[in-house]
Motif scaffolding. Structure first.
Motif, PDB file in Angstrom:
ATOM      1  N   ILE A 241       0.841  -1.202   0.000  1.00 50.69           N
ATOM      2  CA  ILE A 241       0.000   0.000   0.000  1.00 50.69           C
ATOM      3  C   ILE A 241       0.869   1.242   0.000  1.00 50.69           C
ATOM      4  O   ILE A 241       0.604   2.196  -0.723  1.00 50.69           O
ATOM      5  CB  ILE A 241      -0.970  -0.021   1.186  1.00 50.69           C
ATOM      6  CG1 ILE A 241      -1.964  -1.158   0.984  1.00 50.69           C
ATOM      7  CG2 ILE A 241      -1.684   1.302   1.338  1.00 50.69           C
ATOM      8  CD1 ILE A 241      -2.763  -1.505   2.171  1.00 50.69           C
TER       9      ILE A 241
ATOM     10  N   GLU B 118      -8.543   9.134 -12.815  1.00 50.98           N
ATOM     11  CA  GLU B 118      -7.286   8.392 -12.687  1.00 50.98           C
ATOM     12  C   GLU B 118      -7.037   7.901 -11.263  1.00 50.98           C
ATOM     13  O   GLU B 118      -6.236   7.001 -11.045  1.00 50.98           O
ATOM     14  CB  GLU B 118      -6.096   9.222 -13.182  1.00 50.98           C
ATOM     15  CG  GLU B 118      -5.868  10.528 -12.456  1.00 50.98           C
ATOM     16  CD  GLU B 118      -6.666  11.706 -13.015  1.00 50.98           C
ATOM     17  OE1 GLU B 118      -6.487  12.810 -12.486  1.00 50.98           O
ATOM     18  OE2 GLU B 118      -7.469  11.530 -13.948  1.00 50.98           O
ATOM     19  N   ILE B 119      -7.729   8.459 -10.276  1.00 54.33           N
ATOM     20  CA  ILE B 119      -7.544   8.059  -8.880  1.00 54.33           C
ATOM     21  C   ILE B 119      -8.465   6.894  -8.489  1.00 54.33           C
ATOM     22  O   ILE B 119      -8.159   6.134  -7.583  1.00 54.33           O
ATOM     23  CB  ILE B 119      -7.807   9.264  -7.940  1.00 54.33           C
ATOM     24  CG1 ILE B 119      -6.747  10.332  -8.180  1.00 54.33           C
ATOM     25  CG2 ILE B 119      -7.823   8.871  -6.482  1.00 54.33           C
ATOM     26  CD1 ILE B 119      -5.346   9.918  -7.804  1.00 54.33           C
TER      27      ILE B 119
ATOM     28  N   LEU C 132      -6.965   3.487  -7.916  1.00 53.62           N
ATOM     29  CA  LEU C 132      -6.125   3.511  -6.718  1.00 53.62           C
ATOM     30  C   LEU C 132      -6.982   3.423  -5.455  1.00 53.62           C
ATOM     31  O   LEU C 132      -6.671   2.668  -4.538  1.00 53.62           O
ATOM     32  CB  LEU C 132      -5.276   4.779  -6.699  1.00 53.62           C
ATOM     33  CG  LEU C 132      -4.400   4.994  -5.475  1.00 53.62           C
ATOM     34  CD1 LEU C 132      -3.403   3.860  -5.308  1.00 53.62           C
ATOM     35  CD2 LEU C 132      -3.695   6.317  -5.560  1.00 53.62           C
TER      36      LEU C 132
ATOM     37  N   GLN D  10       1.955   9.492  -5.906  1.00 55.02           N
ATOM     38  CA  GLN D  10       0.588   9.715  -6.341  1.00 55.02           C
ATOM     39  C   GLN D  10       0.110  11.047  -5.795  1.00 55.02           C
ATOM     40  O   GLN D  10       0.416  11.404  -4.668  1.00 55.02           O
ATOM     41  CB  GLN D  10      -0.347   8.609  -5.825  1.00 55.02           C
ATOM     42  CG  GLN D  10      -0.076   7.258  -6.389  1.00 55.02           C
ATOM     43  CD  GLN D  10      -0.411   7.169  -7.866  1.00 55.02           C
ATOM     44  OE1 GLN D  10      -1.362   7.772  -8.337  1.00 55.02           O
ATOM     45  NE2 GLN D  10       0.391   6.427  -8.589  1.00 55.02           N
TER      46      GLN D  10
ATOM     47  N   THR E 295       2.147   1.743  -3.409  1.00 55.95           N
ATOM     48  CA  THR E 295       1.064   2.203  -4.279  1.00 55.95           C
ATOM     49  C   THR E 295       0.863   3.701  -4.149  1.00 55.95           C
ATOM     50  O   THR E 295       0.603   4.392  -5.130  1.00 55.95           O
ATOM     51  CB  THR E 295      -0.254   1.472  -3.929  1.00 55.95           C
ATOM     52  OG1 THR E 295      -0.051   0.063  -4.064  1.00 55.95           O
ATOM     53  CG2 THR E 295      -1.382   1.893  -4.828  1.00 55.95           C
ATOM     54  N   LEU E 296       0.979   4.231  -2.947  1.00 51.98           N
ATOM     55  CA  LEU E 296       0.750   5.655  -2.704  1.00 51.98           C
ATOM     56  C   LEU E 296       1.922   6.545  -3.083  1.00 51.98           C
ATOM     57  O   LEU E 296       1.743   7.745  -3.295  1.00 51.98           O
ATOM     58  CB  LEU E 296       0.407   5.878  -1.228  1.00 51.98           C
ATOM     59  CG  LEU E 296      -0.953   5.377  -0.788  1.00 51.98           C
ATOM     60  CD1 LEU E 296      -1.100   5.534   0.716  1.00 51.98           C
ATOM     61  CD2 LEU E 296      -2.054   6.117  -1.509  1.00 51.98           C
TER      62      LEU E 296
ATOM     63  N   MET F 104      -2.693  12.863  -4.182  1.00 57.92           N
ATOM     64  CA  MET F 104      -3.928  12.561  -3.475  1.00 57.92           C
ATOM     65  C   MET F 104      -4.530  13.876  -3.000  1.00 57.92           C
ATOM     66  O   MET F 104      -3.819  14.842  -2.732  1.00 57.92           O
ATOM     67  CB  MET F 104      -3.656  11.634  -2.290  1.00 57.92           C
ATOM     68  CG  MET F 104      -3.009  10.314  -2.665  1.00 57.92           C
ATOM     69  SD  MET F 104      -4.001   9.309  -3.772  1.00 57.92           S
ATOM     70  CE  MET F 104      -5.335   8.849  -2.685  1.00 57.92           C
TER      71      MET F 104
ATOM     72  N   ASP G  49      -9.919   2.075  -5.169  1.00 60.32           N
ATOM     73  CA  ASP G  49     -10.455   0.716  -5.086  1.00 60.32           C
ATOM     74  C   ASP G  49      -9.394  -0.275  -4.614  1.00 60.32           C
ATOM     75  O   ASP G  49      -9.689  -1.166  -3.816  1.00 60.32           O
ATOM     76  CB  ASP G  49     -11.029   0.284  -6.431  1.00 60.32           C
ATOM     77  CG  ASP G  49     -12.267   1.076  -6.822  1.00 60.32           C
ATOM     78  OD1 ASP G  49     -12.887   1.706  -5.926  1.00 60.32           O
ATOM     79  OD2 ASP G  49     -12.617   1.076  -8.009  1.00 60.32           O
ATOM     80  N   SER G  50      -8.153  -0.118  -5.064  1.00 58.36           N
ATOM     81  CA  SER G  50      -7.097  -1.037  -4.630  1.00 58.36           C
ATOM     82  C   SER G  50      -6.752  -0.826  -3.159  1.00 58.36           C
ATOM     83  O   SER G  50      -6.411  -1.772  -2.458  1.00 58.36           O
ATOM     84  CB  SER G  50      -5.855  -0.911  -5.506  1.00 58.36           C
ATOM     85  OG  SER G  50      -5.225   0.327  -5.310  1.00 58.36           O
ATOM     86  N   LEU G  51      -6.853   0.422  -2.688  1.00 62.55           N
ATOM     87  CA  LEU G  51      -6.606   0.670  -1.263  1.00 62.55           C
ATOM     88  C   LEU G  51      -7.646  -0.023  -0.402  1.00 62.55           C
ATOM     89  O   LEU G  51      -7.309  -0.648   0.610  1.00 62.55           O
ATOM     90  CB  LEU G  51      -6.612   2.165  -0.974  1.00 62.55           C
ATOM     91  CG  LEU G  51      -5.407   2.953  -1.454  1.00 62.55           C
ATOM     92  CD1 LEU G  51      -5.637   4.441  -1.257  1.00 62.55           C
ATOM     93  CD2 LEU G  51      -4.157   2.512  -0.737  1.00 62.55           C
TER      94      LEU G  51
END
Length: 59
Positions: A3, A43-44, A47, A10, A6-7, A12, A49-51
């Motif tokens: 996670i 585009e977010i 991300l 990015q 992933t961040l 946010m 959903d994966s979080l």
């Protein structure tokens, strides 16, 4: 760790109170965007959903 990776790098969004910028929230779910009446950028969305998938206990 996944996670965190992933961040990294990015952009946010953060919602904050103009008169008290210490009162802020990093928007990490569709629900949080909805609470503030903000539509998440296209585009977010993957991300977000994966979080949620990676952090099943996050509300």
């Amino acid at each position: 760790m996944r996670i965190f990776l992933t961040l990294m790098n990015q952009k946010m969004e953060v919602a904050y109170e103009k008169e008290n910028i210490e009162n802020c929230d990093l928007l990490l779910s569709r629900q949080e965007y909805k609470e503030y009446g903000i539509i998440p950028p296209r585009e977010i969305v993957p991300l977000l959903d994966s979080l949620i998938a990676g952090c099943s206990d996050y509300n």
